[in-house]
Design an enzyme around this catalytic site. Structure first.
Site, PDB file in Angstrom:
ATOM      1  N   LEU A   1       0.830  -1.210   0.000  1.00  0.00           N
ATOM      2  CA  LEU A   1       0.000   0.000   0.000  1.00  0.00           C
ATOM      3  C   LEU A   1       0.863   1.257   0.000  1.00  0.00           C
ATOM      4  O   LEU A   1       0.474   2.286  -0.532  1.00  0.00           O
ATOM      5  CB  LEU A   1      -0.905   0.020   1.238  1.00  0.00           C
ATOM      6  CG  LEU A   1      -1.989  -1.068   1.314  1.00  0.00           C
ATOM      7  CD1 LEU A   1      -2.671  -1.032   2.659  1.00  0.00           C
ATOM      8  CD2 LEU A   1      -3.012  -0.884   0.201  1.00  0.00           C
ATOM      9  N   GLY A   2       2.037   1.177   0.602  1.00  0.00           N
ATOM     10  CA  GLY A   2       2.929   2.326   0.663  1.00  0.00           C
ATOM     11  C   GLY A   2       4.148   1.978   1.488  1.00  0.00           C
ATOM     12  O   GLY A   2       4.204   0.943   2.155  1.00  0.00           O
TER      13      GLY A   2
ATOM     14  N   GLY B   1       7.752   3.947   3.667  1.00  0.00           N
ATOM     15  CA  GLY B   1       8.432   5.157   4.122  1.00  0.00           C
ATOM     16  C   GLY B   1       9.624   4.796   4.973  1.00  0.00           C
ATOM     17  O   GLY B   1      10.118   3.668   4.949  1.00  0.00           O
TER      18      GLY B   1
ATOM     19  N   GLN C   1       9.883   4.319   8.130  1.00  0.00           N
ATOM     20  CA  GLN C   1       9.666   3.379   9.223  1.00  0.00           C
ATOM     21  C   GLN C   1       9.351   1.961   8.749  1.00  0.00           C
ATOM     22  O   GLN C   1       9.458   1.021   9.524  1.00  0.00           O
ATOM     23  CB  GLN C   1       8.530   3.879  10.114  1.00  0.00           C
ATOM     24  CG  GLN C   1       8.822   5.204  10.805  1.00  0.00           C
ATOM     25  CD  GLN C   1       9.974   5.107  11.773  1.00  0.00           C
ATOM     26  OE1 GLN C   1      10.141   4.095  12.436  1.00  0.00           O
ATOM     27  NE2 GLN C   1      10.781   6.141  11.842  1.00  0.00           N
ATOM     28  N   GLY C   2       8.931   1.776   7.497  1.00  0.00           N
ATOM     29  CA  GLY C   2       8.634   0.425   7.042  1.00  0.00           C
ATOM     30  C   GLY C   2       7.750   0.398   5.810  1.00  0.00           C
ATOM     31  O   GLY C   2       7.448   1.419   5.202  1.00  0.00           O
TER      32      GLY C   2
ATOM     33  N   VAL D   1       4.046  -1.032   4.186  1.00  0.00           N
ATOM     34  CA  VAL D   1       2.691  -1.394   4.600  1.00  0.00           C
ATOM     35  C   VAL D   1       2.040  -2.232   3.508  1.00  0.00           C
ATOM     36  O   VAL D   1       2.009  -1.832   2.340  1.00  0.00           O
ATOM     37  CB  VAL D   1       1.839  -0.138   4.879  1.00  0.00           C
ATOM     38  CG1 VAL D   1       0.440  -0.544   5.325  1.00  0.00           C
ATOM     39  CG2 VAL D   1       2.501   0.721   5.942  1.00  0.00           C
TER      40      VAL D   1
ATOM     41  N   LYS E   1       2.095  -3.594   8.754  1.00  0.00           N
ATOM     42  CA  LYS E   1       3.321  -2.807   8.622  1.00  0.00           C
ATOM     43  C   LYS E   1       4.527  -3.679   8.941  1.00  0.00           C
ATOM     44  O   LYS E   1       4.643  -4.218  10.032  1.00  0.00           O
ATOM     45  CB  LYS E   1       3.278  -1.604   9.556  1.00  0.00           C
ATOM     46  CG  LYS E   1       4.499  -0.690   9.453  1.00  0.00           C
ATOM     47  CD  LYS E   1       4.309   0.525  10.328  1.00  0.00           C
ATOM     48  CE  LYS E   1       5.509   1.455  10.254  1.00  0.00           C
ATOM     49  NZ  LYS E   1       5.327   2.645  11.096  1.00  0.00           N
TER      50      LYS E   1
ATOM     51  N   ASP F   1       4.731  14.231  13.739  1.00  0.00           N
ATOM     52  CA  ASP F   1       4.805  14.079  12.281  1.00  0.00           C
ATOM     53  C   ASP F   1       3.435  14.288  11.652  1.00  0.00           C
ATOM     54  O   ASP F   1       3.008  13.513  10.798  1.00  0.00           O
ATOM     55  CB  ASP F   1       5.370  12.704  11.908  1.00  0.00           C
ATOM     56  CG  ASP F   1       5.939  12.695  10.495  1.00  0.00           C
ATOM     57  OD1 ASP F   1       6.129  13.790   9.920  1.00  0.00           O
ATOM     58  OD2 ASP F   1       6.187  11.605   9.954  1.00  0.00           O
TER      59      ASP F   1
END
Length: 759
Positions: free
Chosen positions: A434-435, A437, A439-440, A442, A456, A553
């Site tokens: 799904l996406g 970044g 941090q990880g 998803v 995640k 954030d």
């Protein structure tokens, strides 16, 4: 055969298979060089000498050189060298910005380069910024025209801060990797000065009048003190990737007429998953140009590099070689093989084999039984130790400490088995992403009960990231709010930890605002409600949660929307729980370009007012439909926060509103815009609290819903509702906030454009 005869035979064999003829580089009657640079086919300096226009090289004299210089026609950049391994090294220009002694910008050069045929290597180049008050910013695009942005900050107080041969870690210069995406075809980069509060480059002008930013091949630059005064180089080498066409080897071989691997002893290979097209190379034992007929020629590996042991004799063969062990020795004669060892007698070998066979036969039954039980016990212990290892590695002990620290209030809904999550995501298939970044990654998954979830998979490579992961689990587990993404469970028995959330199906506020096909769905009523919901969550985190929480954030890409366009705040990886006896926390600057609180750079203190500032940026996005930060064109080369506040001061609110806001009440728009303006004040103490903001937006929404719900609303009723909303807003006066009519001087230099820890 005696020793002399054997040596003579080997010399004859070597002569037979050694070719002394010069190997061809280019097509017949075509120049092989332009100046000092070799131009191998498929490249050429004319149409007749190149494979096609893709590989055409301009060869011309320049005003500063007496010899010919090769250039790329599409960018007019000089070529330094060309490799048949699919790499081309070109000279790349430097971007800069220069200032006067009082901090006034004198000039700025921003480089925007589009590559038509070749791609900038994202793994072998980097962006470097040089200066003592400079931020280097990079915008890149791939072949699909998707854009990516990143940057870094360079800062120092004086020339003595610079140490020879130091890495570009932020003192005097900084560096950042290029986006690891599919085939970079365009880069736009520049440097921006005066990034720190009220400095405007004037304090470092004596020894650093200009800031610089440039792309460069890895390992090709080392900072010196003289570079701060003036960067002597106007260009730096950058590595480009090239391939033939856009087909795979299998596809290209179907059309032999256009197939580029012409040499008889050549083969085709695909350069990698992130590149299109194909490349050619000669067989092992051959070298030359595989793109030319008869371009691959055999060479004598025995006279050059080979893997034979010292006592073995190398014999060259067509396309290969053989290592011959001396008489009385056996083996393949190679260093990485069996080498050469003395032969054992037949009788001795038979005796050894018989002894081994009898020993094995006598103890086979006992060994099998004992080994079976030992193997079962070993596997069980190993499995338990592996689970314990992953549990500790993924922060299991830290999670237990956090739970104990908060009185056992943290409750994970479910501890999932890794098999369940593999089945839910089809073994973490790429198509389920799904996406992703900082941090990880998803994934979208479907559990056995047919519930759709978001899973995640954290990226953990150091203890700081482990702490960030555990922090997100702890924070989300303590939050019970309908506008916060719910955590359903986690899995710690894998190499990297996994967290399971509820699935929010409708994308992010950022995607809806900046996609013309989606932004029309965000009516003024919807935007006002989303603003109220986000403010409500932050007010809850700051004031109503059992322990105050700072999100750190807040941005439009972290606000998800469900099927009813209800806001769901996500991504708590950067959040911090504030102890009850502390009102602020020392912390590193962390966030996304365009959302950073300017007060970070003076106090290094993290407070709830930092979330207020970020919310103000999101509110400005919802009002204007513009991105938090744009750069590359003079008319929009600025931070949205500064642009919004400046426009409000000039009374230009109606000029900057999103075109899709067409049914809103002008007075209510001004009320909301004024809230955003107050949230964006430079000093945190001048901003309202999130509780006050949430109450004000709630009051405005009440008025708007009454207006939308009844076309017959009288002017007197509307005025009474408006007074109610204003009375709610005036809670700021009760709690001692700043006056609503006061304005703070606001400039671009007061808003940091740095990118530190951006995700």
């Amino acid at each position: 055969m005696d020793v002399h005869s054997k040596q003579l035979l080997l010399m004859v064999v070597a002569v037979i298979y050694t070719k002394v003829a010069t190997q061809p580089v280019s097509l017949p009657n075509c120049p092989t060089k332009c100046g000092n640079v070799t131009i191998p086919f498929p490249f050429g300096t004319t149409n007749n000498c190149s494979l096609d226009n893709t590989f055409l090289i301009d060869c011309n004299k320049t005003s500063s050189t007496s010899t010919d210089v090769p250039f790329l026609p599409q960018t007019n950049q000089s070529v330094l060298n060309i490799s048949l391994d699919g790499e081309l090294r070109a000279a790349w220009p430097v971007a800069s910005d220069c200032y006067s002694e009082n901090g006034t910008k004198l000039s700025q050069i921003i480089q925007d380069i589009n590559m038509t045929h070749f791609h900038i290597s994202p793994t072998k180049n980097k962006l470097i910024a040089v200066g003592c008050d400079t931020v280097g910013v990079l915008e890149a695009a791939d072949s699909g025209r998707k854009t990516y942005a990143t940057g870094c900050v360079a800062y120092c107080n004086n020339r003595t801060d610079i140490v020879a041969n130091q890495p570009c870690s932020g003192i005097g210069c900084c560096e950042i990797q290029l986006p690891q995406v599919h085939m970079l075809t365009r880069v736009l980069y520049g440097s921006y000065g005066g990034i720190f509060y009220n400095q405007s480059h004037s304090k470092v002008h004596d020894f650093n009048p200009c800031g610089y930013a440039f792309l460069i091949e890895n390992g090709s630059y080392s900072l010196t003190r003289s570079d701060l005064l003036k960067l002597k180089n106007k260009e730096f080498p950058v590595l480009l990737n090239w391939t033939v066409g856009n087909q795979t080897c299998l596809q290209a071989q179907k059309n032999l007429f256009n197939y580029a691997c012409k040499a008889e002893k050549s083969t085709c290979y695909d350069p990698g998953t992130n590149k299109s097209g194909y490349l050619c190379r000669c067989f092992g034992g051959y070298r030359g140009n595989p793109y030319l007929i008869n371009g691959c020629e055999e060479y004598n590996e025995c006279l050059e590099h080979n893997d034979c042991v010292e006592e073995a004799t190398c014999i060259d063969l067509p396309g290969s070689y053989h290592c011959l062990c001396p008489e009385g020795y056996e083996g393949d004669g190679k260093n990485n093989g069996t080498g050469c060892s003395p032969k054992s007698s037949t009788k001795s070998r038979k005796d050894i084999m018989l002894t081994i066979a009898l020993s094995v036969s006598a103890s086979l039954v006992a060994l099998l039984i004992g080994s079976f039980y030992a193997y079962l016990a070993f596997k069980k212990r190993k499995f338990i130790k592996l689970q314990e290892h992953f549990f500790q590695q993924n922060g299991g002990l830290l999670l237990q400490q956090q739970i104990g620290r908060h009185g056992g209030s943290t409750e994970i809904a479910k501890v999932f088995k890794v098999e369940e999550l593999k089945e839910a995501t089809n073994n973490f298939d790429q198509g389920k992403i799904l996406g992703q970044g900082g941090q990880g990654i998803v994934y979208k998954g479907v559990l056995q009960n047919n519930r759709i979830v978001a899973i995640k998979k954290s990226k953990i490579s150091d203890p700081n990231q482990v702490e960030s992961f555990i922090n997100e689990v702890v924070v989300l587990s303590q939050i019970n709010h309908r506008n916060v993404v719910k955590i359903l469970g986690c899995c710690l028995e894998t190499e990297v930890p996994l967290v399971v959330y509820e699935f929010i199906p409708n994308g992010t506020v950022y995607e809806h605002l900046h996609d013309e096909t989606q932004s029309i769905k965000l009516t003024w009523k919807t935007r006002l409600r989303i603003s109220k919901e986000i403010a409500g969550v932050l007010a809850y985190l700051h004031s109503a949660a059992s322990t105050p929480i700072i999100h750190r954030d807040v941005k439009s890409s972290n606000i998800l929307l469900d099927q009813n366009l209800t806001a769901k705040v996500s991504d708590f990886g950067a959040s911090r729980i504030v102890p009850l006896d502390h009102s602020q926390i020392n912390t590193l600057v962390q966030g996304t370009l365009g959302y950073l609180d300017p007060e970070y750079f003076h106090t290094s203190q993290l407070t709830e007012k930092s979330d207020v500032y970020r919310f103000g940026v999101v509110l400005a996005e919802l009002l204007t439909g513009k991105k938090a930060l744009s750069f590359g064109r003079p008319e929009v080369d600025r931070n949205l926060a500064a642009y919004f506040v400046s426009s409000m001061k000039q009374g230009r609110l109606l000029h900057i509103l999103d075109k899709n806001i067409d049914e809103a009440n002008i007075e209510q728009l001004k009320e909301v815009a004024h809230i955003a303006e107050r949230c964006l004040r430079v000093k945190g103490e001048d901003r309202p609290t999130m509780k006050e903001v949430a109450m004000e937006l709630e009051g405005i929404l009440v008025v708007e819903e009454r207006r939308w719900g009844s076309d017959n609303l009288s002017s007197e009723e509307a005025e009474n509702l408006l007074k109610t909303a204003r009375s709610i807003k005036n809670i700021e006066d009760v709690v001692g906030g700043s006056g609503i009519n006061s304005y703070e001087s606001y400039s671009l230099n007061q808003i940091s454009m740095s990118l530190i820890g951006g995700r």
